[in-house]
Design an enzyme around this catalytic site. Structure first.
Site, PDB file in Angstrom:
ATOM      1  N   ASP A  69      36.885 -12.104  34.370  1.00 56.30           N
ATOM      2  CA  ASP A  69      37.365 -11.107  35.331  1.00 56.30           C
ATOM      3  C   ASP A  69      36.233 -10.161  35.726  1.00 56.30           C
ATOM      4  O   ASP A  69      36.418  -9.274  36.572  1.00 56.30           O
ATOM      5  CB  ASP A  69      38.612 -10.365  34.823  1.00 56.30           C
ATOM      6  CG  ASP A  69      38.392  -9.648  33.503  1.00 56.30           C
ATOM      7  OD1 ASP A  69      37.278  -9.734  32.942  1.00 56.30           O
ATOM      8  OD2 ASP A  69      39.344  -9.003  33.025  1.00 56.30           O
ATOM      9  N   LYS A 141      41.638 -16.656  28.246  1.00 58.11           N
ATOM     10  CA  LYS A 141      41.087 -15.603  27.381  1.00 58.11           C
ATOM     11  C   LYS A 141      41.852 -14.313  27.636  1.00 58.11           C
ATOM     12  O   LYS A 141      42.181 -14.007  28.787  1.00 58.11           O
ATOM     13  CB  LYS A 141      39.595 -15.402  27.660  1.00 58.11           C
ATOM     14  CG  LYS A 141      38.973 -14.268  26.851  1.00 58.11           C
ATOM     15  CD  LYS A 141      37.460 -14.331  26.815  1.00 58.11           C
ATOM     16  CE  LYS A 141      36.767 -13.708  27.996  1.00 58.11           C
ATOM     17  NZ  LYS A 141      37.081 -12.265  28.199  1.00 58.11           N
ATOM     18  N   GLU A 210      32.128  -8.663  21.907  1.00 57.52           N
ATOM     19  CA  GLU A 210      31.253  -8.002  22.885  1.00 57.52           C
ATOM     20  C   GLU A 210      30.784  -6.649  22.355  1.00 57.52           C
ATOM     21  O   GLU A 210      31.601  -5.807  21.931  1.00 57.52           O
ATOM     22  CB  GLU A 210      32.014  -7.820  24.210  1.00 57.52           C
ATOM     23  CG  GLU A 210      31.171  -7.163  25.289  1.00 57.52           C
ATOM     24  CD  GLU A 210      31.734  -7.324  26.696  1.00 57.52           C
ATOM     25  OE1 GLU A 210      32.759  -8.011  26.891  1.00 57.52           O
ATOM     26  OE2 GLU A 210      31.122  -6.753  27.616  1.00 57.52           O
TER      27      GLU A 210
HETATM   28  O1  KIV Z   1      34.728 -11.167  32.270  1.00 56.48           O
HETATM   29  C1  KIV Z   1      33.727 -11.590  31.673  1.00 56.48           C
HETATM   30  O2  KIV Z   1      32.730 -12.011  32.266  1.00 56.48           O
HETATM   31  C2  KIV Z   1      33.754 -11.589  30.219  1.00 56.48           C
HETATM   32  C3  KIV Z   1      32.440 -11.817  29.527  1.00 56.48           C
HETATM   33  C4  KIV Z   1      31.622 -10.597  29.591  1.00 56.48           C
HETATM   34  C5  KIV Z   1      32.630 -12.298  28.140  1.00 56.48           C
HETATM   35  O3  KIV Z   1      34.758 -11.366  29.626  1.00 56.48           O
END
Ligand code: KIV
Length: 294
Positions: A69, A141, A210
């Protein structure tokens, strides 16, 4: 006599060829990722938001593509990921999946459930996850600690692989008070560990960590036998690494965070930069804990 037709006739606007010029590797699956981990080989992941970059990253050897996202900032010019809608995620997931199909790509495709698309109930999460899986994702995710464990279990029991996300969770940036390292003191580290174990127990097969101190991420990686940790700003001790593609190509409009390396600097092409990223993660030279971690 006419000259033989080229294998891929020239096509305008960067249209992808209908078949990969590369010999295809075996499709990446959860068992394949577990095999890599068991063999001590680092897993590589990059974000992708469109068909062409997805195809290039696949050809460069990246195992996992994440339709993050982060597309809110990267593609839509939003100030954070909070404004990203499920429809936007579905659109970009479909574009990436189509790009991979066109080149017979083999990467494992993960899509982010956006802000407020899984917060109400497991049933709401299932409807949102279904939209992304039907767009071509292999896994979804979601961000957050223990409160998400029942939702993770609900999705996994229904055949939807789930990647969890702890540490700095950008969808809650306002509650966290900014983009800061998480899990720094003993109590915060213990809470993070408890959440990670709950998420593994609920069936999460992957966990993005993260902006977490490198020693904590390495300890969690050793403890989570059934859940592969993927670090971003979490040091070199995780099972794999992820970066936002635009950051590692040096086309971030702002300043790159400390944990990013610009792989385009020494590469002659986007594909070369991504190949260098894959090689650096595999040989352990990226991330360098003295430069890219806390
Ligand atoms: O949205 C994204 O790109 C992510 C990464 C930073 C892991 O969640």
């Amino acid at each position: 006599m006419n000259p033989p037709a080229p294998a891929h006739p020239a096509s305008p606007y960067g249209t992808l060829p209908t078949a990969s010029p590369m010999p295809p590797r075996k499709p990446i699956s959860l068992p394949r990722l577990a095999q890599l981990r068991a063999a001590g080989e680092k897993i590589t992941m990059l974000t992708a938001y469109d068909a062409t970059f997805a195809a290039v990253a696949d050809a460069a050897g990246v195992e996992c593509l994440l339709v993050g996202d982060s597309l809110g900032m990267v593609c839509q010019g939003l100030p954070s990921t909070v404004g990203v809608t499920l429809e936007a995620m579905r659109y970009h997931t479909e574009s990436v999946a189509r790009g991979l199909q066109r080149v017979q790509g083999t990467a494992w495709l993960i899509a982010d459930l956006p802000f407020a698309s899984y917060h109400e109930s497991p049933e709401q999460a299932l409807r949102s996850a279904a939209a992304l899986m039907q767009a071509g994702a292999h896994m979804v995710k979601l961000e957050g600690g223990g409160w998400t464990a029942p939702t993770v279990r609900f999705l996994v029991e229904r055949g939807i692989p789930v990647c969890a996300h702890l540490g700095l969770t950008p969808q809650t940036v306002h509650a966290l008070g900014g983009y800061r390292v998480q899990g720094k003191d003993e109590q915060a580290a213990a809470t993070l560990r408890r959440h990670a174990l709950e998420l593994q127990d609920a069936g999460a097969a992957m966990l993005v960590l993260e902006m977490v101190p490198a020693p904590l991420a390495a300890a969690l990686t050793a403890e989570l036998a059934h859940c592969a940790t993927i670090g971003i700003g979490a040091g070199s001790g995780t099972a794999g690494q992820v970066l936002v593609m635009h950051d590692m190509l040096g086309i971030n409009l702002g300043r790159n965070p400390k944990f990013v390396r610009d792989f385009m600097q020494d590469a002659g092409s986007v594909r070369g930069a991504i190949e260098a990223y894959v090689a650096a993660v595999k040989n352990g030279s990226f991330p360098d804990n003295t430069l890219h971690a806390w």
